[in-house]
Scaffold this motif. Structure first.
Motif, PDB file in Angstrom:
ATOM      1  N   ARG A   1      14.596  48.073  61.538  1.00  0.00           N
ATOM      2  CA  ARG A   1      14.064  47.086  62.468  1.00  0.00           C
ATOM      3  C   ARG A   1      14.517  47.370  63.889  1.00  0.00           C
ATOM      4  NH1 ARG A   1      15.515  41.289  60.099  1.00  0.00           N
ATOM      5  NH2 ARG A   1      14.281  40.720  61.926  1.00  0.00           N
ATOM      6  N   GLY A   2      13.694  46.881  64.832  1.00  0.00           N
ATOM      7  CA  GLY A   2      14.044  46.906  66.246  1.00  0.00           C
ATOM      8  C   GLY A   2      14.476  48.246  66.759  1.00  0.00           C
ATOM      9  N   LYS A   3      15.503  48.294  67.613  1.00  0.00           N
ATOM     10  CA  LYS A   3      15.989  49.531  68.193  1.00  0.00           C
ATOM     11  C   LYS A   3      16.489  50.491  67.123  1.00  0.00           C
ATOM     12  CE  LYS A   3      17.558  47.497  72.568  1.00  0.00           C
ATOM     13  NZ  LYS A   3      18.736  47.296  73.442  1.00  0.00           N
ATOM     14  N   ARG A   4      17.012  49.939  66.019  1.00  0.00           N
ATOM     15  CA  ARG A   4      17.594  50.784  64.988  1.00  0.00           C
ATOM     16  C   ARG A   4      16.550  51.653  64.286  1.00  0.00           C
ATOM     17  NH1 ARG A   4      20.612  46.874  61.141  1.00  0.00           N
ATOM     18  NH2 ARG A   4      18.753  45.646  61.588  1.00  0.00           N
ATOM     19  N   ALA A   5      15.278  51.372  64.466  1.00  0.00           N
ATOM     20  CA  ALA A   5      14.233  52.186  63.842  1.00  0.00           C
ATOM     21  C   ALA A   5      14.167  53.563  64.491  1.00  0.00           C
ATOM     22  CB  ALA A   5      12.880  51.492  63.980  1.00  0.00           C
ATOM     23  N   GLY A   6      14.758  53.707  65.653  1.00  0.00           N
ATOM     24  CA  GLY A   6      14.776  55.007  66.313  1.00  0.00           C
ATOM     25  C   GLY A   6      13.443  55.415  66.894  1.00  0.00           C
ATOM     26  N   LEU A   7      12.564  54.461  67.130  1.00  0.00           N
ATOM     27  CA  LEU A   7      11.236  54.762  67.662  1.00  0.00           C
ATOM     28  C   LEU A   7      11.224  54.714  69.184  1.00  0.00           C
ATOM     29  CD1 LEU A   7       8.928  52.640  65.327  1.00  0.00           C
ATOM     30  CD2 LEU A   7       9.228  55.108  65.284  1.00  0.00           C
ATOM     31  N   ASP A   8      10.323  55.486  69.766  1.00  0.00           N
ATOM     32  CA  ASP A   8      10.031  55.315  71.187  1.00  0.00           C
ATOM     33  C   ASP A   8       8.513  55.198  71.322  1.00  0.00           C
ATOM     34  OD1 ASP A   8       8.887  57.906  71.195  1.00  0.00           O
ATOM     35  OD2 ASP A   8      10.792  58.812  71.755  1.00  0.00           O
ATOM     36  N   LEU A   9       8.059  54.875  72.523  1.00  0.00           N
ATOM     37  CA  LEU A   9       6.631  54.614  72.733  1.00  0.00           C
ATOM     38  C   LEU A   9       5.782  55.845  72.442  1.00  0.00           C
ATOM     39  CD1 LEU A   9       4.758  52.330  73.526  1.00  0.00           C
ATOM     40  CD2 LEU A   9       4.965  53.029  75.910  1.00  0.00           C
ATOM     41  N   HIS A  10       6.290  57.015  72.792  1.00  0.00           N
ATOM     42  CA  HIS A  10       5.549  58.258  72.547  1.00  0.00           C
ATOM     43  C   HIS A  10       5.299  58.448  71.052  1.00  0.00           C
ATOM     44  CE1 HIS A  10       4.260  62.416  72.760  1.00  0.00           C
ATOM     45  NE2 HIS A  10       5.182  62.719  71.861  1.00  0.00           N
ATOM     46  N   GLN A  11       6.305  58.227  70.236  1.00  0.00           N
ATOM     47  CA  GLN A  11       6.150  58.369  68.794  1.00  0.00           C
ATOM     48  C   GLN A  11       5.139  57.371  68.237  1.00  0.00           C
ATOM     49  OE1 GLN A  11      10.428  57.916  68.030  1.00  0.00           O
ATOM     50  NE2 GLN A  11      10.338  59.832  66.870  1.00  0.00           N
ATOM     51  N   ILE A  12       5.180  56.162  68.744  1.00  0.00           N
ATOM     52  CA  ILE A  12       4.264  55.120  68.277  1.00  0.00           C
ATOM     53  C   ILE A  12       2.818  55.482  68.598  1.00  0.00           C
ATOM     54  CG2 ILE A  12       3.536  52.730  68.664  1.00  0.00           C
ATOM     55  CD1 ILE A  12       6.513  52.052  69.070  1.00  0.00           C
ATOM     56  N   VAL A  13       2.578  55.911  69.824  1.00  0.00           N
ATOM     57  CA  VAL A  13       1.219  56.273  70.231  1.00  0.00           C
ATOM     58  C   VAL A  13       0.729  57.498  69.462  1.00  0.00           C
ATOM     59  CG1 VAL A  13      -0.203  57.098  72.148  1.00  0.00           C
ATOM     60  CG2 VAL A  13       1.430  55.236  72.516  1.00  0.00           C
ATOM     61  N   GLU A  14       1.601  58.471  69.285  1.00  0.00           N
ATOM     62  CA  GLU A  14       1.227  59.683  68.556  1.00  0.00           C
ATOM     63  C   GLU A  14       0.836  59.340  67.122  1.00  0.00           C
ATOM     64  OE1 GLU A  14       2.959  64.134  67.432  1.00  0.00           O
ATOM     65  OE2 GLU A  14       4.265  62.620  68.341  1.00  0.00           O
ATOM     66  N   ALA A  15       1.591  58.473  66.489  1.00  0.00           N
ATOM     67  CA  ALA A  15       1.282  58.067  65.123  1.00  0.00           C
ATOM     68  C   ALA A  15      -0.022  57.276  65.079  1.00  0.00           C
ATOM     69  CB  ALA A  15       2.427  57.224  64.559  1.00  0.00           C
ATOM     70  N   ALA A  16      -0.210  56.392  66.042  1.00  0.00           N
ATOM     71  CA  ALA A  16      -1.427  55.564  66.080  1.00  0.00           C
ATOM     72  C   ALA A  16      -2.667  56.431  66.247  1.00  0.00           C
ATOM     73  CB  ALA A  16      -1.328  54.548  67.210  1.00  0.00           C
ATOM     74  N   ARG A  17      -2.563  57.514  66.996  1.00  0.00           N
ATOM     75  CA  ARG A  17      -3.705  58.407  67.208  1.00  0.00           C
ATOM     76  C   ARG A  17      -4.149  59.079  65.918  1.00  0.00           C
ATOM     77  NH1 ARG A  17      -3.595  62.312  72.369  1.00  0.00           N
ATOM     78  NH2 ARG A  17      -5.435  62.987  71.209  1.00  0.00           N
ATOM     79  N   SER A  18      -3.242  59.207  64.966  1.00  0.00           N
ATOM     80  CA  SER A  18      -3.577  59.883  63.714  1.00  0.00           C
ATOM     81  C   SER A  18      -4.292  58.950  62.731  1.00  0.00           C
ATOM     82  CB  SER A  18      -2.310  60.440  63.061  1.00  0.00           C
ATOM     83  OG  SER A  18      -1.482  59.391  62.596  1.00  0.00           O
ATOM     84  N   LEU A  19      -4.354  57.663  63.055  1.00  0.00           N
ATOM     85  CA  LEU A  19      -4.985  56.695  62.171  1.00  0.00           C
ATOM     86  C   LEU A  19      -6.377  56.341  62.667  1.00  0.00           C
ATOM     87  CD1 LEU A  19      -1.944  54.292  61.603  1.00  0.00           C
ATOM     88  CD2 LEU A  19      -2.690  56.188  60.161  1.00  0.00           C
ATOM     89  N   ASP A  20      -7.223  55.875  61.769  1.00  0.00           N
ATOM     90  CA  ASP A  20      -8.576  55.442  62.114  1.00  0.00           C
ATOM     91  C   ASP A  20      -8.477  54.227  63.034  1.00  0.00           C
ATOM     92  OD1 ASP A  20     -11.144  54.431  62.274  1.00  0.00           O
ATOM     93  OD2 ASP A  20     -11.568  54.642  60.141  1.00  0.00           O
ATOM     94  N   ALA A  21      -9.058  54.335  64.234  1.00  0.00           N
ATOM     95  CA  ALA A  21      -8.956  53.245  65.220  1.00  0.00           C
ATOM     96  C   ALA A  21      -9.539  51.944  64.696  1.00  0.00           C
ATOM     97  CB  ALA A  21      -9.654  53.648  66.517  1.00  0.00           C
ATOM     98  N   ASN A  22     -10.593  52.036  63.885  1.00  0.00           N
ATOM     99  CA  ASN A  22     -11.225  50.822  63.363  1.00  0.00           C
ATOM    100  C   ASN A  22     -10.321  50.082  62.377  1.00  0.00           C
ATOM    101  OD1 ASN A  22     -13.675  51.207  64.774  1.00  0.00           O
ATOM    102  ND2 ASN A  22     -14.348  52.685  63.243  1.00  0.00           N
ATOM    103  N   MET A  23      -9.419  50.819  61.735  1.00  0.00           N
ATOM    104  CA  MET A  23      -8.526  50.225  60.745  1.00  0.00           C
ATOM    105  C   MET A  23      -7.117  50.005  61.294  1.00  0.00           C
ATOM    106  SD  MET A  23     -10.642  49.942  58.279  1.00  0.00           S
ATOM    107  CE  MET A  23      -9.552  49.467  56.941  1.00  0.00           C
ATOM    108  N   LEU A  24      -6.903  50.435  62.519  1.00  0.00           N
ATOM    109  CA  LEU A  24      -5.567  50.373  63.099  1.00  0.00           C
ATOM    110  C   LEU A  24      -5.142  48.936  63.379  1.00  0.00           C
ATOM    111  CD1 LEU A  24      -3.143  51.931  64.268  1.00  0.00           C
ATOM    112  CD2 LEU A  24      -4.354  51.998  66.455  1.00  0.00           C
ATOM    113  N   SER A  25      -3.967  48.605  62.932  1.00  0.00           N
ATOM    114  CA  SER A  25      -3.364  47.304  63.214  1.00  0.00           C
ATOM    115  C   SER A  25      -1.861  47.511  63.345  1.00  0.00           C
ATOM    116  CB  SER A  25      -3.655  46.309  62.083  1.00  0.00           C
ATOM    117  OG  SER A  25      -2.984  46.695  60.894  1.00  0.00           O
TER     118      SER A  25
END
Length: 224
Positions: A14-38
């Motif tokens: 959860r939260g900061k401990r997930a080790g995520l940054d915005l770049h990783q989130i956007v990169e992952a989101a791009r790999s998913l179908d935009a119509n199904m993305l949530s």
């Protein structure tokens, strides 16, 4: 996505401990179908608690905007424009890069910010620089760029509409309209309908652009 791990066997973080940054989130989101993305589907894909995403992105709309901006920015930059030979070439490159960026968005095009306020600062700055060097007054340059962007967005909208289809709405609707009337009264339209000129391809955009440049040049060099 070498920097993104989706081992579902691990406990979600959860939260900061997930080790995520915005770049990783956007990169992952791009790999998913935009119509199904949530937010939830992305959290599941990254194997993190949804709150880990909320720390960086507040909602789905913001996420879609970020994905669209990232996809668009990959194709729309100032590099080539700054190195153009003249203002005409700068306009051509700006327009074609803008069209390519918009058409690449496909279903995400609705999330494009028409003002280019945050999406295209560098290329737009470079274009205004060329127009200023050419001798266009600032108020005229503003109108020209607004017109150019409108041309590009209109064409991109049409191109996206027919991207995955062989259908061309304009000639089809014209032929359908003529089928219900006495075509002898519309000989010009009947002749045009038979030509089936493709106004959705790149050649049409190039035609639009050359007309724009001719008009702009006429403003720059008015007849004496």
């Amino acid at each position: 996505m070498s920097d993104i791990k989706t081992n579902r066997s691990k406990v979600r973080t959860r939260g900061k401990r997930a080790g995520l940054d915005l770049h990783q989130i956007v990169e992952a989101a791009r790999s998913l179908d935009a119509n199904m993305l949530s937010m939830q589907s992305l959290a599941d894909f990254l194997n993190v608690d949804r709150k880990a995403l909320n720390y960086h992105v507040k909602d789905r709309q913001t996420l879609l905007n970020l994905v669209a901006k990232d996809m668009f920015s990959c194709r729309f930059s100032s590099n080539g424009i700054a190195k153009s030979k003249n203002w005409q070439d700068a306009c051509r490159l700006y327009a074609m890069d803008l069209v390519d960026g918009l058409t690449a968005l496909d279903g995400l095009a609705e999330h494009f910010n028409e003002s280019l306020a945050s999406w295209g600062l560098e290329p737009t700055e470079a274009l205004f620089g060329w127009l200023g060097k050419a001798g266009f007054k600032d108020d005229v340059a503003v109108r020209l760029v607004a017109m150019l962007v409108t041309l590009c967005m209109g064409f991109a909208r049409d191109a996206i509409q027919v991207k995955n289809s062989a259908d061309r709405p304009r000639p089809r609707t014209l032929r359908a309209a003529l089928a219900n009337v006495d075509v002898s009264k519309f000989e010009n339209l009947a002749r045009i309908a038979d030509l089936e000129v493709d106004t959705y391809n790149r050649k049409q955009m190039e035609f639009n652009l050359e007309i724009f440049l001719l008009g702009a040049n006429a403003i720059l060099q008015p007849e004496v």
